[in-house]
Design a protein around this motif. Structure first.
Motif, PDB file in Angstrom:
ATOM      1  N   GLY A  23       0.786  -1.228   0.000  1.00  0.00           N
ATOM      2  CA  GLY A  23       0.000   0.000   0.000  1.00  0.00           C
ATOM      3  C   GLY A  23       0.809   1.264   0.000  1.00  0.00           C
ATOM      4  O   GLY A  23       0.245   2.356   0.128  1.00  0.00           O
ATOM      5  N   ARG A  24       2.132   1.154  -0.126  1.00  0.00           N
ATOM      6  CA  ARG A  24       2.992   2.343  -0.053  1.00  0.00           C
ATOM      7  C   ARG A  24       3.799   2.574  -1.322  1.00  0.00           C
ATOM      8  O   ARG A  24       4.524   3.568  -1.391  1.00  0.00           O
ATOM      9  CB  ARG A  24       3.943   2.215   1.142  1.00  0.00           C
ATOM     10  N   VAL A  25       3.728   1.664  -2.263  1.00  0.00           N
ATOM     11  CA  VAL A  25       4.425   1.828  -3.543  1.00  0.00           C
ATOM     12  C   VAL A  25       3.417   1.642  -4.665  1.00  0.00           C
ATOM     13  O   VAL A  25       2.296   1.152  -4.444  1.00  0.00           O
ATOM     14  CB  VAL A  25       5.585   0.812  -3.693  1.00  0.00           C
ATOM     15  N   ALA A  26       3.798   2.017  -5.867  1.00  0.00           N
ATOM     16  CA  ALA A  26       2.913   1.880  -7.024  1.00  0.00           C
ATOM     17  C   ALA A  26       2.503   0.425  -7.203  1.00  0.00           C
ATOM     18  O   ALA A  26       3.268  -0.507  -6.908  1.00  0.00           O
ATOM     19  CB  ALA A  26       3.617   2.393  -8.270  1.00  0.00           C
ATOM     20  N   HIS A  27       1.273   0.204  -7.689  1.00  0.00           N
ATOM     21  CA  HIS A  27       0.754  -1.153  -7.838  1.00  0.00           C
ATOM     22  C   HIS A  27       1.618  -1.987  -8.780  1.00  0.00           C
ATOM     23  O   HIS A  27       1.840  -3.180  -8.538  1.00  0.00           O
ATOM     24  CB  HIS A  27      -0.687  -1.103  -8.341  1.00  0.00           C
ATOM     25  N   GLY A  28       2.096  -1.367  -9.850  1.00  0.00           N
ATOM     26  CA  GLY A  28       2.953  -2.101 -10.786  1.00  0.00           C
ATOM     27  C   GLY A  28       4.258  -2.539 -10.138  1.00  0.00           C
ATOM     28  O   GLY A  28       4.742  -3.643 -10.377  1.00  0.00           O
ATOM     29  N   VAL A  29       4.818  -1.669  -9.290  1.00  0.00           N
ATOM     30  CA  VAL A  29       6.051  -2.005  -8.580  1.00  0.00           C
ATOM     31  C   VAL A  29       5.796  -3.129  -7.581  1.00  0.00           C
ATOM     32  O   VAL A  29       6.606  -4.052  -7.433  1.00  0.00           O
ATOM     33  CB  VAL A  29       6.618  -0.765  -7.869  1.00  0.00           C
ATOM     34  N   ALA A  30       4.667  -3.070  -6.891  1.00  0.00           N
ATOM     35  CA  ALA A  30       4.321  -4.124  -5.925  1.00  0.00           C
ATOM     36  C   ALA A  30       4.158  -5.471  -6.624  1.00  0.00           C
ATOM     37  O   ALA A  30       4.606  -6.511  -6.115  1.00  0.00           O
ATOM     38  CB  ALA A  30       3.038  -3.749  -5.190  1.00  0.00           C
ATOM     39  N   ARG A  31       3.517  -5.473  -7.791  1.00  0.00           N
ATOM     40  CA  ARG A  31       3.358  -6.733  -8.548  1.00  0.00           C
ATOM     41  C   ARG A  31       4.710  -7.303  -8.944  1.00  0.00           C
ATOM     42  O   ARG A  31       4.957  -8.507  -8.795  1.00  0.00           O
ATOM     43  CB  ARG A  31       2.518  -6.469  -9.797  1.00  0.00           C
ATOM     44  N   LEU A  32       5.590  -6.435  -9.451  1.00  0.00           N
ATOM     45  CA  LEU A  32       6.910  -6.891  -9.861  1.00  0.00           C
ATOM     46  C   LEU A  32       7.674  -7.471  -8.674  1.00  0.00           C
ATOM     47  O   LEU A  32       8.325  -8.527  -8.789  1.00  0.00           O
ATOM     48  CB  LEU A  32       7.691  -5.737 -10.483  1.00  0.00           C
ATOM     49  N   TYR A  33       7.595  -6.823  -7.542  1.00  0.00           N
ATOM     50  CA  TYR A  33       8.294  -7.306  -6.352  1.00  0.00           C
ATOM     51  C   TYR A  33       7.776  -8.678  -5.935  1.00  0.00           C
ATOM     52  O   TYR A  33       8.565  -9.587  -5.622  1.00  0.00           O
ATOM     53  CB  TYR A  33       8.118  -6.314  -5.209  1.00  0.00           C
ATOM     54  N   LEU A  34       6.457  -8.851  -5.911  1.00  0.00           N
ATOM     55  CA  LEU A  34       5.879 -10.118  -5.459  1.00  0.00           C
ATOM     56  C   LEU A  34       6.237 -11.264  -6.400  1.00  0.00           C
ATOM     57  O   LEU A  34       6.536 -12.378  -5.961  1.00  0.00           O
ATOM     58  CB  LEU A  34       4.363  -9.979  -5.335  1.00  0.00           C
ATOM     59  N   VAL A  35       6.216 -10.993  -7.701  1.00  0.00           N
ATOM     60  CA  VAL A  35       6.585 -12.041  -8.665  1.00  0.00           C
ATOM     61  C   VAL A  35       8.056 -12.428  -8.500  1.00  0.00           C
ATOM     62  O   VAL A  35       8.405 -13.615  -8.439  1.00  0.00           O
ATOM     63  CB  VAL A  35       6.306 -11.586 -10.110  1.00  0.00           C
ATOM     64  N   LEU A  36       8.928 -11.410  -8.419  1.00  0.00           N
ATOM     65  CA  LEU A  36      10.356 -11.694  -8.274  1.00  0.00           C
ATOM     66  C   LEU A  36      10.670 -12.375  -6.945  1.00  0.00           C
ATOM     67  O   LEU A  36      11.574 -13.215  -6.864  1.00  0.00           O
ATOM     68  CB  LEU A  36      11.160 -10.404  -8.398  1.00  0.00           C
ATOM     69  N   SER A  37       9.936 -12.033  -5.895  1.00  0.00           N
ATOM     70  CA  SER A  37      10.205 -12.635  -4.591  1.00  0.00           C
ATOM     71  C   SER A  37       9.973 -14.137  -4.619  1.00  0.00           C
ATOM     72  O   SER A  37      10.741 -14.907  -4.019  1.00  0.00           O
ATOM     73  CB  SER A  37       9.342 -11.976  -3.523  1.00  0.00           C
ATOM     74  N   VAL A  38       8.930 -14.569  -5.318  1.00  0.00           N
ATOM     75  CA  VAL A  38       8.661 -16.011  -5.416  1.00  0.00           C
ATOM     76  C   VAL A  38       9.714 -16.700  -6.272  1.00  0.00           C
ATOM     77  O   VAL A  38      10.227 -17.768  -5.915  1.00  0.00           O
ATOM     78  CB  VAL A  38       7.250 -16.247  -5.989  1.00  0.00           C
ATOM     79  N   LEU A  39      10.048 -16.093  -7.406  1.00  0.00           N
ATOM     80  CA  LEU A  39      11.031 -16.708  -8.294  1.00  0.00           C
ATOM     81  C   LEU A  39      12.412 -16.756  -7.640  1.00  0.00           C
ATOM     82  O   LEU A  39      13.107 -17.782  -7.720  1.00  0.00           O
ATOM     83  CB  LEU A  39      11.098 -15.934  -9.617  1.00  0.00           C
ATOM     84  N   LEU A  40      12.827 -15.672  -6.988  1.00  0.00           N
ATOM     85  CA  LEU A  40      14.134 -15.653  -6.335  1.00  0.00           C
ATOM     86  C   LEU A  40      14.183 -16.642  -5.166  1.00  0.00           C
ATOM     87  O   LEU A  40      15.223 -17.247  -4.907  1.00  0.00           O
ATOM     88  CB  LEU A  40      14.462 -14.243  -5.849  1.00  0.00           C
ATOM     89  N   SER A  41      13.071 -16.787  -4.460  1.00  0.00           N
ATOM     90  CA  SER A  41      13.041 -17.742  -3.353  1.00  0.00           C
ATOM     91  C   SER A  41      13.281 -19.167  -3.817  1.00  0.00           C
ATOM     92  O   SER A  41      13.855 -19.978  -3.086  1.00  0.00           O
ATOM     93  CB  SER A  41      11.687 -17.658  -2.631  1.00  0.00           C
ATOM     94  N   ALA A  42      12.835 -19.467  -5.041  1.00  0.00           N
ATOM     95  CA  ALA A  42      13.040 -20.813  -5.584  1.00  0.00           C
ATOM     96  C   ALA A  42      14.415 -20.977  -6.210  1.00  0.00           C
ATOM     97  O   ALA A  42      14.980 -22.073  -6.196  1.00  0.00           O
ATOM     98  CB  ALA A  42      11.957 -21.130  -6.616  1.00  0.00           C
ATOM     99  N   ILE A  43      15.002 -19.876  -6.733  1.00  0.00           N
ATOM    100  CA  ILE A  43      16.265 -19.971  -7.468  1.00  0.00           C
ATOM    101  C   ILE A  43      17.473 -19.847  -6.555  1.00  0.00           C
ATOM    102  O   ILE A  43      18.447 -20.602  -6.690  1.00  0.00           O
ATOM    103  CB  ILE A  43      16.320 -18.878  -8.566  1.00  0.00           C
ATOM    104  N   ILE A  44      17.443 -18.925  -5.599  1.00  0.00           N
ATOM    105  CA  ILE A  44      18.626 -18.646  -4.770  1.00  0.00           C
ATOM    106  C   ILE A  44      19.142 -19.889  -4.046  1.00  0.00           C
ATOM    107  O   ILE A  44      20.356 -20.140  -4.036  1.00  0.00           O
ATOM    108  CB  ILE A  44      18.335 -17.500  -3.782  1.00  0.00           C
ATOM    109  N   PRO A  45      18.282 -20.712  -3.417  1.00  0.00           N
ATOM    110  CA  PRO A  45      18.823 -21.904  -2.741  1.00  0.00           C
ATOM    111  C   PRO A  45      19.501 -22.900  -3.670  1.00  0.00           C
ATOM    112  O   PRO A  45      20.268 -23.749  -3.213  1.00  0.00           O
ATOM    113  CB  PRO A  45      17.573 -22.536  -2.092  1.00  0.00           C
TER     114      PRO A  45
END
Length: 529
Positions: A23-45
């Motif tokens: 609720g504090r950043v642009a909706h498009g930025v929030a979507r990008l962050y959430l998508v990358l967070s899931v992908l990075l969580s699976a890739i980094i380990p």
């Protein structure tokens, strides 16, 4: 271990989103962050970046495990009784839930396409408008808006059109697949719910920005009836909450949204260091005494300077380093290499290594193992404890006198060294099968210390791998054989490390690796030609 690391990574990303970004950043930025967070969580380990030294890696991952030396005779006896394999049960449960989750997604998509065939189709702003009596709640999927027959309220259609315009369906499908694969991770489900919420906020924002009255729009949402709306679609559905109504008027893109986003950088760095970094390999100093054999064996170089065979031991004696590395062109006959070894044999405390191979001669280096006539007294080696390998002049590989390929050699070395199969383990012992097979080597025992202090007894092969060659055999063929043997030992240690410590062999600290090396010691003897 991978499942735990993925869960921790996604939990950290989700916590950062809730505390700083929601609720504090642009909706498009929030979507990008959430998508990358899931992908990075699976890739980094899955990454193995050689960033940290071993000491830092141990400290960062948690409390170091003290690997104390344990006497083999104090270990628990190895048994061959079969126990229940919980690891296999967990694998079966994971696969079953995965298949059911994927089936649910496929079934939902099939139901949507079936519904579309029953609808009356028309056009709306370049998209497809599908109307049917079966649709009681508007939703969108890909480039189709589904509404009840007669539904023409512009706010409703514009809301669904916004979902299509921002390609929300693709993100929903992506998250459904990720949730199917990582169904065990609660944070993945929370992140999926968050991105669905952001989708609704973004669509609501587009409607309000178009100039429609907020109060009237809220009334439309409030009076929506719950009906057919698959989980993978976008629409005015039961996920609506009080927060959504508040966001229509209270959402303000903070003045410091980019400052908030910079907080992601140190979190990603910490996660990569904790779960994606491995200990950097120590730099191995160049050997001081390097003997090179060139031009078919006619030229001998010591540290790049030409010398004669008689001069070689005298020059080595004058150096402080008692380690000599022998290198040669691939087509140099092994007989020439043996001549160099013979000339160096009289030097005290001399250790000879071969270039292009990390196989080290074991404790039996000074034992003259003969494949046809074992030596008497205490140096006698049982036939079952000796795996003889010979490289012929034409490059043919003979294993115990029979021709074999490189892949067959690796398989037989592994069977010879590890003449058992670990099918279960608990905190006190390994459960093994096929121990003491008459065709392969005998065993002693050693003990591996577990993190909780328990000791696991592990068999140790008494077998010796004896490698010889014809004098006319090429040096390169011999090196290929040694490399194959090295790979066999490495794979055995990798398997044991994963099974006992649930960690790859390369990621173990020095104490860990030494424990595994004690269980699977390299005993390779370079017999004379």
């Amino acid at each position: 271990m991978y499942a735990l690391e993925v869960t921790i990574c996604s939990g950290l990303f989700y916590l950062l989103y809730r505390l700083l970004l929601e609720g504090r950043v642009a909706h498009g930025v929030a979507r990008l962050y959430l998508v990358l967070s899931v992908l990075l969580s699976a890739i980094i380990p899955m990454l193995e970046l050689p960033i940290l030294p071993a000491e830092q890696m141990t400290t960062l991952l948690g409390k170091p495990i003290v690997m104390a030396e344990v006497a083999a005779e104090a270990a628990t006896d190895v048994v061959a009784e079969r126990t229940f394999d919980w690891y296999l049960v967990l694998q079966i449960i994971y696969v079953v839930v995965l298949l059911l989750s994927i089936f649910r997604v496929v079934l939902s998509v099939a139901r949507i396409y079936k519904l579309r065939r029953e609808c009356v189709l028309s056009r709306y702003r370049g998209t497809c408008l599908a109307q049917s009596q079966s649709v009681t709640e508007p939703f969108s999927f890909l480039r189709t808006i589904f509404v009840h027959v007669g539904e023409r309220r512009e706010q409703v259609l514009l809301h669904e059109y916004s979902h299509i315009l921002h390609n929300h369906t693709f993100e929903r499908l992506l998250f459904e697949l990720v949730r199917a694969v990582l169904w065990f991770n609660p944070f993945v489900h929370l992140i999926a719910n968050s991105i669905s919420q952001v989708h609704e906020w973004q669509a609501d924002r587009d409607v309000i920005s178009a100039g429609y009255d907020i109060h009237e729009y809220r009334q439309i949402i409030f009076h929506q009836l719950f009906g057919y709306s698959p989980d993978i679609t976008c629409g005015l559905n039961k996920s609506l909450t009080k927060k959504r109504f508040i966001m229509m008027t209270k959402f303000k893109r903070g003045r410091y949204q980019w400052l908030r986003l910079t907080a992601v950088i140190p979190v990603v760095v910490v996660i990569v260091l904790a779960f994606g970094a491995v200990a950097a390999k120590a730099e191995i100093p160049e050997p001081k005494n390097v003997v090179e054999i060139r031009k078919g064996g006619e030229q001998i170089l010591l540290n790049s300077k030409a010398v004669t065979l008689n001069e070689l031991p005298v020059l080595i004696e004058q150096t402080d380093d008692r380690v000599v590395t022998i290198d040669a062109d691939n087509d140099v006959p092994m007989g020439k290499v043996v001549d160099v070894k013979e000339s160096l044999r009289g030097i005290e405390r001399l250790k000879i290594n071969y270039a292009k191979s990390e196989v080290k001669k074991a404790e039996v280096e000074d034992v003259k193992v003969q494949t046809d006539q074992p030596e008497p007294q205490n140096k006698t080696v049982k036939a079952r404890n000796l795996l003889s390998i010979k490289v012929s002049a034409d490059g043919t590989l003979l294993l115990r006198g029979e021709k074999c390929s490189k892949s067959e050699l690796k398989r037989e070395v592994k069977r010879f060294v590890q003449n058992y199969h670990i099918y279960a383990m608990n905190t006190r012992r390994l459960h093994v099968g096929n121990l003491k097979n008459k065709e392969y080597s005998d065993f002693s025992t050693t003990a591996l210390t577990m993190p909780n202090g328990d000791r696991v007894c592990c068999p140790v092969s008494n077998g010796i791998v004896s490698v010889t060659s014809d004098k006319d055999a090429d040096f390169g063929d011999m090196q290929n054989v040694l490399s194959t043997i090295e790979e066999a030992y490495y794979e055995l240690r990798q398997n044991l490390s994963r099974r006992v410590y649930n960690t790859p062999y390369d990621k173990l600290g020095p104490e860990y690796r030494q424990m595994v090396n004690n269980a699977i010691p390299t005993r390779v003897y370079m017999a004379e030609c």
